[in-house]
Design a protein around this motif. Structure first.
Motif, PDB file in Angstrom:
ATOM      1  N   THR A 103       1.278 -57.990  34.256  1.00  0.00           N
ATOM      2  CA  THR A 103       0.487 -59.216  34.139  1.00  0.00           C
ATOM      3  C   THR A 103      -0.920 -59.010  34.694  1.00  0.00           C
ATOM      4  O   THR A 103      -1.900 -59.489  34.118  1.00  0.00           O
ATOM      5  CB  THR A 103       1.174 -60.384  34.878  1.00  0.00           C
ATOM      6  OG1 THR A 103       2.524 -60.489  34.445  1.00  0.00           O
ATOM      7  CG2 THR A 103       0.458 -61.693  34.611  1.00  0.00           C
ATOM      8  N   ILE A 104      -1.005 -58.289  35.805  1.00  0.00           N
ATOM      9  CA  ILE A 104      -2.319 -57.982  36.395  1.00  0.00           C
ATOM     10  C   ILE A 104      -3.128 -57.118  35.436  1.00  0.00           C
ATOM     11  O   ILE A 104      -4.332 -57.337  35.237  1.00  0.00           O
ATOM     12  CB  ILE A 104      -2.146 -57.282  37.756  1.00  0.00           C
ATOM     13  CG1 ILE A 104      -1.493 -58.240  38.762  1.00  0.00           C
ATOM     14  CG2 ILE A 104      -3.494 -56.785  38.285  1.00  0.00           C
ATOM     15  CD1 ILE A 104      -1.012 -57.565  40.030  1.00  0.00           C
ATOM     16  N   GLN A 105      -2.468 -56.155  34.821  1.00  0.00           N
ATOM     17  CA  GLN A 105      -3.139 -55.305  33.833  1.00  0.00           C
ATOM     18  C   GLN A 105      -3.675 -56.129  32.670  1.00  0.00           C
ATOM     19  O   GLN A 105      -4.823 -55.963  32.246  1.00  0.00           O
ATOM     20  CB  GLN A 105      -2.154 -54.253  33.300  1.00  0.00           C
ATOM     21  CG  GLN A 105      -2.700 -53.418  32.154  1.00  0.00           C
ATOM     22  CD  GLN A 105      -1.635 -52.518  31.556  1.00  0.00           C
ATOM     23  OE1 GLN A 105      -0.955 -51.790  32.273  1.00  0.00           O
ATOM     24  NE2 GLN A 105      -1.487 -52.555  30.237  1.00  0.00           N
ATOM     25  N   ASP A 106      -2.854 -57.055  32.161  1.00  0.00           N
ATOM     26  CA  ASP A 106      -3.277 -57.895  31.036  1.00  0.00           C
ATOM     27  C   ASP A 106      -4.471 -58.763  31.423  1.00  0.00           C
ATOM     28  O   ASP A 106      -5.392 -58.967  30.617  1.00  0.00           O
ATOM     29  CB  ASP A 106      -2.116 -58.773  30.564  1.00  0.00           C
ATOM     30  CG  ASP A 106      -1.015 -57.971  29.886  1.00  0.00           C
ATOM     31  OD1 ASP A 106      -1.274 -56.810  29.507  1.00  0.00           O
ATOM     32  OD2 ASP A 106       0.117 -58.498  29.756  1.00  0.00           O
ATOM     33  N   LEU A 107      -4.458 -59.285  32.655  1.00  0.00           N
ATOM     34  CA  LEU A 107      -5.574 -60.106  33.128  1.00  0.00           C
ATOM     35  C   LEU A 107      -6.851 -59.273  33.182  1.00  0.00           C
ATOM     36  O   LEU A 107      -7.928 -59.729  32.734  1.00  0.00           O
ATOM     37  CB  LEU A 107      -5.254 -60.683  34.506  1.00  0.00           C
ATOM     38  CG  LEU A 107      -6.363 -61.483  35.207  1.00  0.00           C
ATOM     39  CD1 LEU A 107      -6.822 -62.658  34.360  1.00  0.00           C
ATOM     40  CD2 LEU A 107      -5.887 -61.958  36.589  1.00  0.00           C
ATOM     41  N   PHE A 108      -6.750 -58.071  33.696  1.00  0.00           N
ATOM     42  CA  PHE A 108      -7.917 -57.184  33.758  1.00  0.00           C
ATOM     43  C   PHE A 108      -8.456 -56.895  32.360  1.00  0.00           C
ATOM     44  O   PHE A 108      -9.674 -56.938  32.128  1.00  0.00           O
ATOM     45  CB  PHE A 108      -7.541 -55.884  34.466  1.00  0.00           C
ATOM     46  CG  PHE A 108      -8.646 -54.864  34.495  1.00  0.00           C
ATOM     47  CD1 PHE A 108      -9.706 -54.992  35.377  1.00  0.00           C
ATOM     48  CD2 PHE A 108      -8.635 -53.772  33.634  1.00  0.00           C
ATOM     49  CE1 PHE A 108     -10.738 -54.056  35.406  1.00  0.00           C
ATOM     50  CE2 PHE A 108      -9.651 -52.827  33.653  1.00  0.00           C
ATOM     51  CZ  PHE A 108     -10.702 -52.972  34.537  1.00  0.00           C
ATOM     52  N   LEU A 109      -7.568 -56.626  31.422  1.00  0.00           N
ATOM     53  CA  LEU A 109      -7.996 -56.324  30.056  1.00  0.00           C
ATOM     54  C   LEU A 109      -8.685 -57.530  29.410  1.00  0.00           C
ATOM     55  O   LEU A 109      -9.640 -57.367  28.640  1.00  0.00           O
ATOM     56  CB  LEU A 109      -6.798 -55.881  29.214  1.00  0.00           C
ATOM     57  CG  LEU A 109      -6.186 -54.527  29.606  1.00  0.00           C
ATOM     58  CD1 LEU A 109      -4.938 -54.243  28.787  1.00  0.00           C
ATOM     59  CD2 LEU A 109      -7.198 -53.402  29.453  1.00  0.00           C
TER      60      LEU A 109
END
Length: 360
Positions: free
Chosen positions: A5-11
């Protein structure tokens, strides 16, 4: 938030163009993110950013120090829209574009921590999340930021390259010194010869070992009126406060002026303050709290020196102690910029742990 989820937010964040001076779209994104979680935010004057405030959870935690986290939403100018790939656990670009992890890694960690606090409320004191603009344009957003909106006793600036667990407790004073020398076309000495004479004399001058002065641009031109003009752009940095630098700045200026007068040349100069020195001791509250939080998470700790300034220089100078924490990204301001997904996760966990340690 999970690592995915953190990765998706960063992207999502790096997909939003936000070069310095063009941050409105990402500011709107952040405002919507906060509104969906019923978090109040206030914009600062002159489009310098916004602050989101989470009140203390109860009367007991109201006694805890008020802390702040800061990150800048703008990125350095990039030659192309980034095309993103995930390779061996690293997020990077496949084209000649900047990723923008500087400082969208810090922004991601702050938003992820806010999301976590709203979904799984744990006792905490008042927390302020400061999102600044125009950091890449001489820390302008932080310099203009309305500190009447901020009550923090101290804070943490999530904006430095390197693995999470690194901290920066000190930063140099940095000044810009620019000079112009102009002479008529019939002058007995050229402007370049006069400038070189001044530079030679300055280089013989003894500066403290903690001070460094260098010329990064030296160029001449012939004006429309036939006069010759030389431009000298230089910078001075030192490991001590501005007031200790000023006598040496005046000495450099005086050398240019005296040589200009001796050769009847027109000499002009401009001095610009880029950012101020700061120094936090290892026993200061932000350092003690960050150190404890890192120990709790078993993160390798190190104190490093950062070349360049951050918003922490401005906030420290304006009276709020700010510690700089590495945000996990690598190779900022280059097309090789990248960040490991695990570092994004570590940074988010560190923000949450700092909040927890402060409350206790």
């Amino acid at each position: 938030m999970t690592q995915d989820t953190i990765q998706d937010l960063f992207l999502e964040l790096v997909a939003i163009p936000s070069e310095s001076g063009q941050e409105q779209e990402i500011i709107t994104y952040i405002q919507t993110f906060l509104k969906q979680r019923n978090i109040s935010s206030k914009p600062s004057k002159q489009q310098s950013g916004l602050v989101a405030t989470l009140p203390a959870t109860d009367e007991t935690t109201e006694k805890a120090p008020i802390i702040a986290f800061s990150a800048h939403v703008d990125t350095a100018t990039t030659p192309a829209t980034p095309e993103i790939t995930l390779t061996n656990g690293y997020i990077e670009t496949t084209n000649q574009a900047l990723l923008g992890a500087d400082d969208k890694a810090g922004v991601t960690a702050m938003l992820a921590a806010i999301d976590q606090l709203t979904q799984n409320p744990e006792p905490h004191g008042q927390i302020e999340f400061i999102f600044t603009t125009k950091e890449e344009e001489g820390l302008t957003g932080a310099k203009l930021f309305d500190l009447d909106l901020v009550e923090a006793d101290f804070g943490f600036c999530l904006d430095a390259p390197g693995p999470v667990g690194s901290m920066i407790r000190t930063s140099r004073t940095h000044l810009q010194l620019d000079f112009w020398i102009e002479v008529g076309e019939s002058h007995d000495k050229s402007a370049i010869q006069i400038a070189r004479e001044a530079l030679k004399k300055i280089h013989k001058h003894k500066f403290p070992t903690e001070m460094h002065w260098q010329v990064y641009h030296f160029g001449g031109e012939v004006l429309e009126n036939g006069n010759e003009k030389v431009t000298i752009l230089s910078e001075l940095s030192a490991d001590f406060p501005l007031e200790h630098c000023l006598p040496y700045v005046e000495q450099i200026k005086q050398i240019f002026i005296e040589i200009g007068v001796a050769h009847k040349a027109d000499v002009q100069d401009v001095t610009h303050m880029n950012y101020h020195h700061f120094h936090l001791t290892s026993t200061s509250k932000p350092c003690l709290i960050a150190t404890q939080a890192m120990a709790n998470l078993e993160l390798p700790q190190q104190t490093v020196q950062l070349e360049g300034g951050t918003d922490a220089n401005v906030f420290n100078d304006r009276g709020i102690p700010f510690l700089v924490l590495a945000a996990g990204y690598e190779n900022p301001h280059t097309t090789s910029e990248r960040i490991a997904v695990t570092e994004l996760h570590h940074l988010t966990k560190l923000v949450a742990e700092i909040i927890k340690v402060t409350a206790n």
